[in-house]
Design an enzyme around this catalytic site. Structure first.
Site, PDB file in Angstrom:
ATOM      1  N   ARG A 243      -6.742   8.781 -27.279  1.00  0.00           N
ATOM      2  CA  ARG A 243      -6.889   9.378 -28.613  1.00  0.00           C
ATOM      3  C   ARG A 243      -7.613  10.702 -28.508  1.00  0.00           C
ATOM      4  O   ARG A 243      -7.765  11.403 -29.496  1.00  0.00           O
ATOM      5  CB  ARG A 243      -7.715   8.439 -29.516  1.00  0.00           C
ATOM      6  CG  ARG A 243      -7.045   7.125 -29.817  1.00  0.00           C
ATOM      7  CD  ARG A 243      -8.008   6.147 -30.449  1.00  0.00           C
ATOM      8  NE  ARG A 243      -9.098   5.828 -29.530  1.00  0.00           N
ATOM      9  CZ  ARG A 243     -10.076   4.959 -29.780  1.00  0.00           C
ATOM     10  NH1 ARG A 243     -10.095   4.326 -30.936  1.00  0.00           N
ATOM     11  NH2 ARG A 243     -11.007   4.729 -28.888  1.00  0.00           N
TER      12      ARG A 243
ATOM     13  N   THR B 236     -19.853   2.213 -17.199  1.00  0.00           N
ATOM     14  CA  THR B 236     -19.019   3.120 -18.011  1.00  0.00           C
ATOM     15  C   THR B 236     -19.511   3.066 -19.463  1.00  0.00           C
ATOM     16  O   THR B 236     -20.285   2.174 -19.832  1.00  0.00           O
ATOM     17  CB  THR B 236     -17.538   2.676 -18.011  1.00  0.00           C
ATOM     18  OG1 THR B 236     -17.418   1.504 -18.840  1.00  0.00           O
ATOM     19  CG2 THR B 236     -17.019   2.385 -16.615  1.00  0.00           C
TER      20      THR B 236
ATOM     21  N   ALA C 163      -7.039   6.661 -20.179  1.00  0.00           N
ATOM     22  CA  ALA C 163      -7.152   7.702 -19.145  1.00  0.00           C
ATOM     23  C   ALA C 163      -8.339   8.641 -19.365  1.00  0.00           C
ATOM     24  O   ALA C 163      -8.660   9.431 -18.481  1.00  0.00           O
ATOM     25  CB  ALA C 163      -5.858   8.510 -19.114  1.00  0.00           C
TER      26      ALA C 163
ATOM     27  N   TYR D  24     -14.884 -11.284 -26.272  1.00  0.00           N
ATOM     28  CA  TYR D  24     -14.336 -10.393 -25.224  1.00  0.00           C
ATOM     29  C   TYR D  24     -13.633 -11.198 -24.134  1.00  0.00           C
ATOM     30  O   TYR D  24     -12.498 -10.870 -23.748  1.00  0.00           O
ATOM     31  CB  TYR D  24     -15.464  -9.535 -24.643  1.00  0.00           C
ATOM     32  CG  TYR D  24     -15.039  -8.621 -23.507  1.00  0.00           C
ATOM     33  CD1 TYR D  24     -14.214  -7.518 -23.743  1.00  0.00           C
ATOM     34  CD2 TYR D  24     -15.474  -8.842 -22.202  1.00  0.00           C
ATOM     35  CE1 TYR D  24     -13.843  -6.665 -22.702  1.00  0.00           C
ATOM     36  CE2 TYR D  24     -15.107  -7.995 -21.158  1.00  0.00           C
ATOM     37  CZ  TYR D  24     -14.291  -6.906 -21.414  1.00  0.00           C
ATOM     38  OH  TYR D  24     -13.923  -6.075 -20.384  1.00  0.00           O
TER      39      TYR D  24
HETATM   40  N1  LIG Z   1     -17.083  -1.434 -17.819  1.00  0.00           N
HETATM   41  C1  LIG Z   1     -17.070  -2.694 -17.401  1.00  0.00           C
HETATM   42  O1  LIG Z   1     -18.127  -3.302 -17.095  1.00  0.00           O
HETATM   43  C2  LIG Z   1     -15.767  -3.418 -17.262  1.00  0.00           C
HETATM   44  C3  LIG Z   1     -15.749  -4.614 -16.539  1.00  0.00           C
HETATM   45  C4  LIG Z   1     -14.559  -5.304 -16.403  1.00  0.00           C
HETATM   46  C5  LIG Z   1     -13.396  -4.817 -16.987  1.00  0.00           C
HETATM   47  N2  LIG Z   1     -13.447  -3.673 -17.712  1.00  0.00           N
HETATM   48  C6  LIG Z   1     -12.198  -3.216 -18.330  1.00  0.00           C
HETATM   49  O2  LIG Z   1     -11.825  -1.974 -17.764  1.00  0.00           O
HETATM   50  C7  LIG Z   1     -11.028  -1.250 -18.692  1.00  0.00           C
HETATM   51  C8  LIG Z   1     -11.545   0.166 -18.799  1.00  0.00           C
HETATM   52  O3  LIG Z   1     -12.870   0.097 -19.317  1.00  0.00           O
HETATM   53  P1  LIG Z   1     -13.979   1.192 -19.028  1.00  0.00           P
HETATM   54  O4  LIG Z   1     -15.203   0.435 -18.639  1.00  0.00           O
HETATM   55  O5  LIG Z   1     -13.464   2.242 -18.148  1.00  0.00           O
HETATM   56  O6  LIG Z   1     -14.214   1.702 -20.540  1.00  0.00           O
HETATM   57  P2  LIG Z   1     -14.432   3.116 -21.228  1.00  0.00           P
HETATM   58  O7  LIG Z   1     -15.062   4.057 -20.281  1.00  0.00           O
HETATM   59  O8  LIG Z   1     -15.103   2.813 -22.513  1.00  0.00           O
HETATM   60  O9  LIG Z   1     -12.931   3.581 -21.512  1.00  0.00           O
HETATM   61  C9  LIG Z   1     -12.140   2.898 -22.429  1.00  0.00           C
HETATM   62  C10 LIG Z   1     -10.808   3.600 -22.544  1.00  0.00           C
HETATM   63  O10 LIG Z   1      -9.985   2.847 -23.450  1.00  0.00           O
HETATM   64  C11 LIG Z   1      -9.427   3.730 -24.386  1.00  0.00           C
HETATM   65  N3  LIG Z   1      -9.259   3.108 -25.697  1.00  0.00           N
HETATM   66  C12 LIG Z   1     -10.115   2.266 -26.335  1.00  0.00           C
HETATM   67  N4  LIG Z   1      -9.640   1.980 -27.552  1.00  0.00           N
HETATM   68  C13 LIG Z   1      -8.472   2.656 -27.694  1.00  0.00           C
HETATM   69  C14 LIG Z   1      -7.534   2.788 -28.739  1.00  0.00           C
HETATM   70  N5  LIG Z   1      -7.690   2.153 -29.923  1.00  0.00           N
HETATM   71  N6  LIG Z   1      -6.466   3.577 -28.538  1.00  0.00           N
HETATM   72  C15 LIG Z   1      -6.310   4.241 -27.376  1.00  0.00           C
HETATM   73  N7  LIG Z   1      -7.152   4.158 -26.354  1.00  0.00           N
HETATM   74  C16 LIG Z   1      -8.235   3.378 -26.500  1.00  0.00           C
HETATM   75  C17 LIG Z   1     -10.397   4.886 -24.502  1.00  0.00           C
HETATM   76  O11 LIG Z   1      -9.665   6.027 -24.876  1.00  0.00           O
HETATM   77  P3  LIG Z   1     -10.041   7.041 -26.086  1.00  0.00           P
HETATM   78  O12 LIG Z   1     -11.305   6.545 -26.725  1.00  0.00           O
HETATM   79  O13 LIG Z   1     -10.165   8.371 -25.476  1.00  0.00           O
HETATM   80  O14 LIG Z   1      -8.839   6.990 -26.962  1.00  0.00           O
HETATM   81  C18 LIG Z   1     -10.924   5.011 -23.081  1.00  0.00           C
HETATM   82  O15 LIG Z   1     -10.112   5.875 -22.320  1.00  0.00           O
HETATM   83  C19 LIG Z   1     -11.090  -2.035 -20.004  1.00  0.00           C
HETATM   84  O16 LIG Z   1      -9.927  -2.798 -20.128  1.00  0.00           O
HETATM   85  C20 LIG Z   1     -12.290  -2.954 -19.811  1.00  0.00           C
HETATM   86  O17 LIG Z   1     -12.178  -4.136 -20.559  1.00  0.00           O
HETATM   87  C21 LIG Z   1     -14.588  -2.951 -17.848  1.00  0.00           C
END
Ligand SMILES: NC(=O)c1ccc[n+]([C@@H]2O[C@H](COP(=O)([O-])OP(=O)(O)OC[C@H]3O[C@@H](n4cnc5c(N)ncnc54)[C@H](OP(=O)(O)O)[C@@H]3O)[C@@H](O)[C@H]2O)c1
Length: 234
Positions: free
Chosen positions: A38, A177, A14, A140
């Site tokens: 976290r 992101t 979140a 991944y």
């Molecule tokens: N960005 C892309 O291109 C893309 C494409 C396809 C799918 N996705 C998927 O979309 C989802 C969200 O990604 P995003 O791009 O929004 O990434 P992001 O901005 O890096 O956010 C990742 C989130 O995951 C949380 N997280 C990571 N490791 C964690 C842990 N050990 N414990 C608790 N929380 C954890 C982080 O929370 P804290 O660090 O605050 O704890 C953060 O809120 C992911 O599943 C990713 O695989 C992303």
């Protein structure tokens, strides 16, 4: 359409990117939003923090201890490293597996008894990397194929016990992101070139897709939404 006004939604991931954008939309819709992170200081206004490191199974379980009823769960947390099978660091594989797969599956399982008898919805954030394997994506993509398989398995299991809980996933291509910084670590030039070559999806675009699933009429069960920027080729 299903109203989210007054509903309670639990969102992992979140504090950043897609999850953060989703929380903001949910708050706008009048939902009570519980955000797993976290880093509670990174949550948007009106999102109630639940602290957990999703690599730790006991901390995943603790999210659900004392939790009341929820109407929806969105598994958005994820980590991404370019970590190849031929020479990648297994510690990276393990972190991705724990967060992207194990924690997601456990959150699905532990959430079930928190839904009301009338049901609710679970949305898992997968990826286009859960549909085809990018040649440079390493470990991944396997984690994202697993998210899709878990979603399908869970849906079949819920149907077999006549549960009204629905489950879906969304599968975005590149989204701009902070996740991309770790995915492209050591390949910063390649990230800069990718950004220059195309407009990526915005976090709000994917949040909108999740919202579409959550707000679909009660008799409509969306299975997966594949989405890319119009400028992304594969
Ligand atoms: N960005 C892309 O291109 C893309 C494409 C396809 C799918 N996705 C998927 O979309 C989802 C969200 O990604 P995003 O791009 O929004 O990434 P992001 O901005 O890096 O956010 C990742 C989130 O995951 C949380 N997280 C990571 N490791 C964690 C842990 N050990 N414990 C608790 N929380 C954890 C982080 O929370 P804290 O660090 O605050 O704890 C953060 O809120 C992911 O599943 C990713 O695989 C992303």
């Amino acid at each position: 359409m299903t109203s989210l006004q007054g509903k309670t939604l639990l969102v992992t991931g979140a504090s950043s990117g897609i999850g953060q954008a989703l929380c903001e939309l949910l708050v706008e819709r009048g939902a009570n939003v519980l955000g797993v992170t976290r880093r509670p200081s990174a949550l948007s206004e009106d999102v109630s923090p639940i602290l957990a490191d999703l690599t730790q199974r006991e901390q995943v379980s603790s999210i659900f201890q004392g939790l009341g009823k929820i109407d929806g769960l969105v598994n958005c947390a994820g980590t991404a490293y370019l970590s190849r099978i031929i020479d990648g660091n297994p510690a990276d594989w393990e972190e991705m597996w724990r967060v992207n797969v194990m924690a997601l599956a456990l959150c699905c399982q532990l959430s079930l008894k928190h839904f009301p008898a009338s049901g609710g919805r679970i949305v898992n954030v997968s990826s286009m990397s859960g549909h085809r394997v990018p040649p440079s994506g390493g470990f991944y993509a396997p984690t994202k194929f697993a998210v899709r398989a878990i979603t399908d398995a869970l849906r079949a299991e819920l149907k077999s016990v006549k549960s009204p809980i629905q489950v879906a996933c969304v599968s975005p291509g590149f989204v701009d992101t902070p996740l991309l910084d770790s995915y492209f670590l050591g390949r910063e030039q390649s990230l800069a070139q990718t950004r220059a070559a195309m407009k990526m999806l915005e976090p709000a675009d994917v949040a909108w897709a999740v919202l579409t699933i959550l707000e679909a009429p009660a008799h409509v069960e969306i299975g997966d939404i594949l989405m890319r920027s119009v400028e992304q080729q594969m």
